[in-house]
Scaffold this motif. Sequence first.
Motif, short mmCIF file in Angstrom:
data_model
loop_
_atom_site.label_atom_id
_atom_site.label_comp_id
_atom_site.label_asym_id
_atom_site.label_seq_id
_atom_site.Cartn_x
_atom_site.Cartn_y
_atom_site.Cartn_z
N PHE A 77 -2.93 5.16 8.64
CA PHE A 77 -3.64 5.17 7.38
C PHE A 77 -3.42 6.47 6.61
CE2 PHE A 77 -5.87 1.26 7.93
CZ PHE A 77 -6.05 1.11 9.30
N ALA A 78 -3.03 7.53 7.29
CA ALA A 78 -2.90 8.84 6.66
C ALA A 78 -1.48 9.06 6.16
CB ALA A 78 -3.29 9.93 7.65
N HIS A 79 -1.08 8.26 5.18
CA HIS A 79 0.24 8.46 4.58
C HIS A 79 0.14 8.38 3.07
CE1 HIS A 79 0.36 4.15 3.86
NE2 HIS A 79 0.13 3.93 5.15
N VAL A 80 1.17 8.82 2.39
CA VAL A 80 1.19 8.78 0.92
C VAL A 80 1.23 7.32 0.47
CG1 VAL A 80 2.47 9.42 -1.15
CG2 VAL A 80 2.33 11.01 0.78
N SER A 81 0.35 6.96 -0.44
CA SER A 81 0.28 5.59 -0.93
C SER A 81 0.14 5.60 -2.44
CB SER A 81 -0.90 4.85 -0.28
OG SER A 81 -2.12 5.50 -0.59
N VAL A 82 0.29 4.42 -3.05
CA VAL A 82 0.14 4.30 -4.50
C VAL A 82 -0.68 3.05 -4.81
CG1 VAL A 82 2.36 3.08 -4.71
CG2 VAL A 82 1.33 4.16 -6.73
N GLN A 83 -1.65 3.21 -5.71
CA GLN A 83 -2.52 2.11 -6.10
C GLN A 83 -2.76 2.17 -7.61
OE1 GLN A 83 -3.71 -0.46 -4.40
NE2 GLN A 83 -2.85 0.20 -2.44
N PRO A 84 -2.84 1.01 -8.27
CA PRO A 84 -3.11 1.01 -9.71
C PRO A 84 -4.61 1.15 -10.00
CG PRO A 84 -2.84 -1.24 -8.96
CD PRO A 84 -2.62 -0.36 -7.75
N GLU A 85 -4.92 1.63 -11.18
CA GLU A 85 -6.30 1.61 -11.67
C GLU A 85 -6.47 0.27 -12.39
OE1 GLU A 85 -7.23 4.95 -14.07
OE2 GLU A 85 -6.85 6.42 -12.49
N GLY A 86 -7.14 -0.67 -11.72
CA GLY A 86 -7.23 -2.02 -12.27
C GLY A 86 -6.07 -2.85 -11.74
N ASN A 125 6.97 6.50 8.82
CA ASN A 125 6.84 7.17 7.53
C ASN A 125 7.11 6.18 6.39
OD1 ASN A 125 6.29 9.84 8.57
ND2 ASN A 125 8.46 9.96 9.12
N PRO A 126 6.17 5.26 6.14
CA PRO A 126 6.41 4.22 5.13
C PRO A 126 6.46 4.77 3.71
CG PRO A 126 4.13 4.18 5.84
CD PRO A 126 4.83 5.16 6.74
N ALA A 127 7.30 4.17 2.89
CA ALA A 127 7.39 4.54 1.48
C ALA A 127 6.22 3.92 0.71
CB ALA A 127 8.71 4.08 0.90
N PRO A 128 5.69 4.60 -0.30
CA PRO A 128 4.62 4.01 -1.11
C PRO A 128 5.14 2.78 -1.86
CG PRO A 128 4.77 6.39 -1.45
CD PRO A 128 5.99 5.99 -0.68
N VAL A 129 4.34 1.71 -1.85
CA VAL A 129 4.73 0.45 -2.49
C VAL A 129 3.65 0.03 -3.49
CG1 VAL A 129 5.28 -1.99 -2.14
CG2 VAL A 129 6.02 -0.29 -0.46
N LEU A 130 4.07 -0.23 -4.72
CA LEU A 130 3.15 -0.70 -5.75
C LEU A 130 3.33 -2.20 -5.94
CD1 LEU A 130 1.11 -0.13 -8.06
CD2 LEU A 130 3.09 0.19 -9.57
N ALA A 131 2.29 -2.98 -5.59
CA ALA A 131 2.35 -4.43 -5.75
C ALA A 131 2.09 -4.78 -7.22
CB ALA A 131 1.33 -5.10 -4.85
N LEU A 132 2.90 -5.69 -7.76
CA LEU A 132 2.77 -6.11 -9.15
C LEU A 132 2.11 -7.49 -9.22
CD1 LEU A 132 6.26 -5.05 -10.56
CD2 LEU A 132 4.16 -3.69 -10.40
N SER A 133 1.16 -7.63 -10.12
CA SER A 133 0.50 -8.92 -10.30
C SER A 133 1.24 -9.74 -11.35
CB SER A 133 -0.96 -8.71 -10.72
OG SER A 133 -1.02 -7.98 -11.94
N ALA A 134 0.89 -11.01 -11.46
CA ALA A 134 1.54 -11.89 -12.42
C ALA A 134 1.32 -11.38 -13.84
CB ALA A 134 0.99 -13.30 -12.28
N ALA A 135 2.30 -11.64 -14.69
CA ALA A 135 2.22 -11.20 -16.08
C ALA A 135 1.04 -11.86 -16.77
CB ALA A 135 3.52 -11.52 -16.81
N SER A 136 0.33 -11.10 -17.60
CA SER A 136 -0.79 -11.65 -18.35
C SER A 136 -0.26 -12.54 -19.46
CB SER A 136 -1.65 -10.53 -18.94
OG SER A 136 -0.88 -9.72 -19.80
N GLU A 137 -1.10 -13.46 -19.94
CA GLU A 137 -0.66 -14.40 -20.98
C GLU A 137 -0.30 -13.69 -22.26
OE1 GLU A 137 -3.65 -17.32 -21.52
OE2 GLU A 137 -3.47 -18.16 -19.50
N THR A 138 -1.04 -12.65 -22.59
CA THR A 138 -0.79 -11.93 -23.84
C THR A 138 0.08 -10.72 -23.64
OG1 THR A 138 -2.85 -10.69 -23.51
CG2 THR A 138 -2.96 -12.69 -24.86
N GLY A 139 0.20 -10.23 -22.38
CA GLY A 139 0.99 -9.04 -22.13
C GLY A 139 0.30 -7.82 -22.73
N HIS A 140 1.04 -6.68 -22.82
CA HIS A 140 0.41 -5.48 -23.34
C HIS A 140 0.21 -5.54 -24.83
CE1 HIS A 140 4.80 -4.79 -23.66
NE2 HIS A 140 4.48 -4.09 -24.72
N HIS A 141 0.75 -6.60 -25.49
CA HIS A 141 0.51 -6.74 -26.92
C HIS A 141 -0.82 -7.43 -27.17
CE1 HIS A 141 4.62 -5.50 -27.68
NE2 HIS A 141 5.04 -6.42 -26.84
N GLY A 142 -1.38 -8.06 -26.14
CA GLY A 142 -2.61 -8.82 -26.32
C GLY A 142 -3.77 -7.96 -26.75
#
Length: 244
Positions: A25-34, A168-185
């Motif tokens: 558990f004590a390794h470098v990780s990456v998580q999104p805000e939201g 020594n696992p590499a940090p992995v950022l999981a991506l969620s499905a694209a939103s219907e409106t995207g960042h333009h929404g």
Amino acid sequence: MKASRIAAAGAVAASAVLALSAPAFAHVSVQPEGTAAKGDYATVNFKVPNERDDASTTKLEVNFPTDHPLASVMPQPIDGWSVKVTESKLAKPLTLHGEKIDEAVTKVTWTASGKGIEPGFFQKFPLSIGALPEDTDELVFKAVQTYSNKEVVRWIEPQKEGEEEPENPAPVLALSAASETGHHGSAATADASDAKDTAQDTTEAASSSDSSDTTARVLGVVGIVVGAAGVAYGVLAGRRRTNA
């Protein structure tokens, strides 16, 4: 005696389990805000714990994936740390919002200007990144952690499906499905909201104007009536003086 021995054995076993599981558990990780949605922008935090009892973490290097380069990477200032963003030429240029981009961020480096991350503590390193790729479910970063005693730990090992987590696992950022409106929404929603507010303000202004006109008319009529009453009173008063 038997009960005390069993309790002691249980405590030792529990300590052993914790000791063995702690490094996982004590390794470098990456998580999104939201969420980190495909095709969108996101704020992510690289969480760095200090695994040493006799040294502080004084430097963190995060290398970005070259197979899915990101055109925009912006760090948030952190007290006690300086940050450097490194860009490199892309072997295959990107097209973003109709513009061709031939450079992308390949590395972000944080260097402690003070004590760094001391034993028993962790630090989050936030970044705003995007636009996130739409043709993958995750982004794999490679992180290098440097301690004050010059020890270097490379968190660069990929997680292979069906296998145990590497040392020594590499940090992995999981991506969620694209939103219907995207960042333009969000912008579209904001524009619609602004338009609604403007229409409401216009209606309120028109209503206020109509109310003002009505009030003026009423006051005008009242003034005329009062004036006429005054004239009539004057005429009657004059007649009374004449008769007298």
